[in-house]
Scaffold this motif. Structure first.
Motif, short mmCIF file in Angstrom:
data_model
loop_
_atom_site.label_atom_id
_atom_site.label_comp_id
_atom_site.label_asym_id
_atom_site.label_seq_id
_atom_site.Cartn_x
_atom_site.Cartn_y
_atom_site.Cartn_z
N PRO A 1 48.09 40.81 35.76
CA PRO A 1 46.63 40.66 35.63
C PRO A 1 46.18 40.03 34.32
CG PRO A 1 47.15 42.80 36.57
CD PRO A 1 48.45 42.18 36.16
N PHE A 2 46.94 40.23 33.25
CA PHE A 2 46.56 39.64 31.96
C PHE A 2 46.73 38.12 31.95
CE2 PHE A 2 47.87 44.02 31.06
CZ PHE A 2 46.74 44.47 30.40
N ILE A 3 47.44 37.60 32.94
CA ILE A 3 47.63 36.15 33.05
C ILE A 3 46.84 35.55 34.19
CG2 ILE A 3 49.38 34.33 33.39
CD1 ILE A 3 51.44 36.23 32.20
N THR A 4 46.78 36.27 35.32
CA THR A 4 46.17 35.70 36.52
C THR A 4 44.70 36.06 36.70
OG1 THR A 4 46.91 37.61 37.83
CG2 THR A 4 48.40 35.71 37.70
N ASP A 5 44.26 37.16 36.10
CA ASP A 5 42.89 37.62 36.30
C ASP A 5 42.11 37.45 34.98
OD1 ASP A 5 40.53 38.80 37.00
OD2 ASP A 5 41.41 40.69 37.68
N SER A 6 41.25 36.48 34.94
CA SER A 6 40.48 36.21 33.72
C SER A 6 39.44 37.28 33.43
CB SER A 6 39.79 34.85 33.81
OG SER A 6 38.88 34.82 34.90
N GLN A 7 39.03 38.02 34.46
CA GLN A 7 38.00 39.05 34.26
C GLN A 7 38.48 40.17 33.33
OE1 GLN A 7 36.57 40.46 38.03
NE2 GLN A 7 35.17 38.73 38.28
N LEU A 48 38.59 43.03 27.42
CA LEU A 48 39.29 42.83 26.16
C LEU A 48 38.47 42.07 25.12
CD1 LEU A 48 42.90 42.07 27.44
CD2 LEU A 48 42.05 44.17 26.40
N LEU A 49 37.90 40.94 25.49
CA LEU A 49 37.15 40.15 24.52
C LEU A 49 35.87 40.86 24.06
CD1 LEU A 49 37.64 36.50 25.84
CD2 LEU A 49 38.82 37.69 23.97
N PRO A 50 35.08 41.46 24.98
CA PRO A 50 33.92 42.23 24.48
C PRO A 50 34.34 43.40 23.59
CG PRO A 50 33.66 41.74 26.82
CD PRO A 50 35.06 41.34 26.45
N ASP A 77 34.85 49.83 21.71
CA ASP A 77 35.69 48.92 20.96
C ASP A 77 36.90 48.50 21.78
OD1 ASP A 77 37.04 51.40 20.89
OD2 ASP A 77 38.14 50.73 19.11
N LEU A 78 37.79 47.76 21.17
CA LEU A 78 38.97 47.25 21.88
C LEU A 78 39.84 48.37 22.41
CD1 LEU A 78 40.78 44.86 22.69
CD2 LEU A 78 41.79 44.95 20.40
#
Length: 297
Positions: A52-58, A64-66, A223-224
């Motif tokens: 999922p960390f590679i195929t799913d951008s959501q 993760l980014l927020p 947070d992260l």
């Protein structure tokens, strides 16, 4: 060749060191193999846990980014406030006036002795009692407040130790030409001490960034680190999520230390060019005691 803390090993000692190193490397490899084997038994190394960390951008755009953005925001706000506040407290602890030095010292020792997590919890409770901060912003305010109170106290000790690490002749020479205490501090001592303090200051900035995770674990700060719960609930990949989050922390902190090392190198070159003297590097300060100072050879 010898130094104060270390004797250069002879031929036999070198052989022993190589043996110890080899044994330690084998033990680490065995421990790593055991961990990976247990993870494989629990299907934690399966592709569906990591893909999922590679195929799913959501997973990046939603979690993760927020979360990283909130971590950086809280960390940067705390750094911007704690650095100048800590510098002022550290300089105040060197004041010739007892009525300044003693109260400031009491404040620094008080907040340096309290765990940062307790400061965050107390701050959150205080904001609830005051009712002046909305529930959405309360976790951020509590995290920043706790980080500032604790780390400003630690930075104050770093600053104090950095200034005291300079040769006494710097102050005597400045007094000999008629400079006042404030001029000596701002124009002579602090500029020279910055280079000595920088490694310890950078270490403390990294601590600030990592300690934001405490707010996510206890106060509901988004947070992260707190994103681990949401990602695990949606993708059932707790171990993989923790590994990815750890790698993001490592990358961010590595970038911070690399940038600080570049600044330190520039400062040291400028000191050599101007003939300024730097006596040594301030050792890292923790909550248990004041900073140590290692004299340069």
């Amino acid at each position: 060749m010898t130094s104060v803390l270390y004797d250069t090993p002879g031929p036999k000692a070198k052989v022993r060191n190589w043996i110890y190193t080899g044994v330690f490397a084998v033990l680490v490899a065995l421990a790593l193999w055991w961990i990976l084997d247990r993870m494989a038994e629990k299907n934690q190394l399966a592709a569906d846990k990591w893909s999922p960390f590679i195929t799913d951008s959501q997973i990046w755009t939603t979690f993760l980014l927020p979360g990283l953005g909130e971590t950086l925001k809280a960390g940067l706000i705390a750094m911007v406030i704690a650095l100048p506040l800590g510098a002022l407290l550290g300089i105040a602890r060197l004041s010739d006036h007892v009525w300044v030095r003693v109260p400031v010292g009491a404040v620094v020792e008080f907040f340096r002795a309290i765990p940062v997590l307790m400061l965050m919890i107390f701050s959150s409770a205080l904001y609830v009692m005051l009712g002046t901060v909305s529930s959405d912003l309360r976790p951020l305010y509590a995290v920043v407040t706790g980080l500032v109170l604790y780390n400003a106290s630690v930075i104050a000790e770093i600053v104090r130790a950095g200034i005291l690490s300079l040769p006494r002749g710097q102050t005597d020479a400045a007094k000999a030409i008629g400079m006042r205490k404030g001029q000596i501090m701002t124009n002579v001592l602090v500029p020279q001490a910055v280079t000595a303090m920088l490694p310890a200051l950078v270490s403390q900035l990294v601590v600030i960034l990592k300690d934001t995770a405490l707010g996510g674990a206890v106060l509901g700060f988004a947070d992260l680190m707190s994103m681990n719960r949401q990602i695990s609930a949606n993708y059932s990949n707790t171990i993989a999520t923790m590994v990815v989050i750890a790698l993001i922390y490592i990358a961010v902190n590595f970038a911070l230390t690399t940038f600080a090392s570049w600044i330190e190198g520039r400062l040291r070159k400028s000191k050599k060019g101007t003939g300024a003297v730097v006596a040594g590097d301030v050792a890292e300060v923790d909550a248990g005691g004041a900073a140590g100072v290692g004299k340069a050879p």
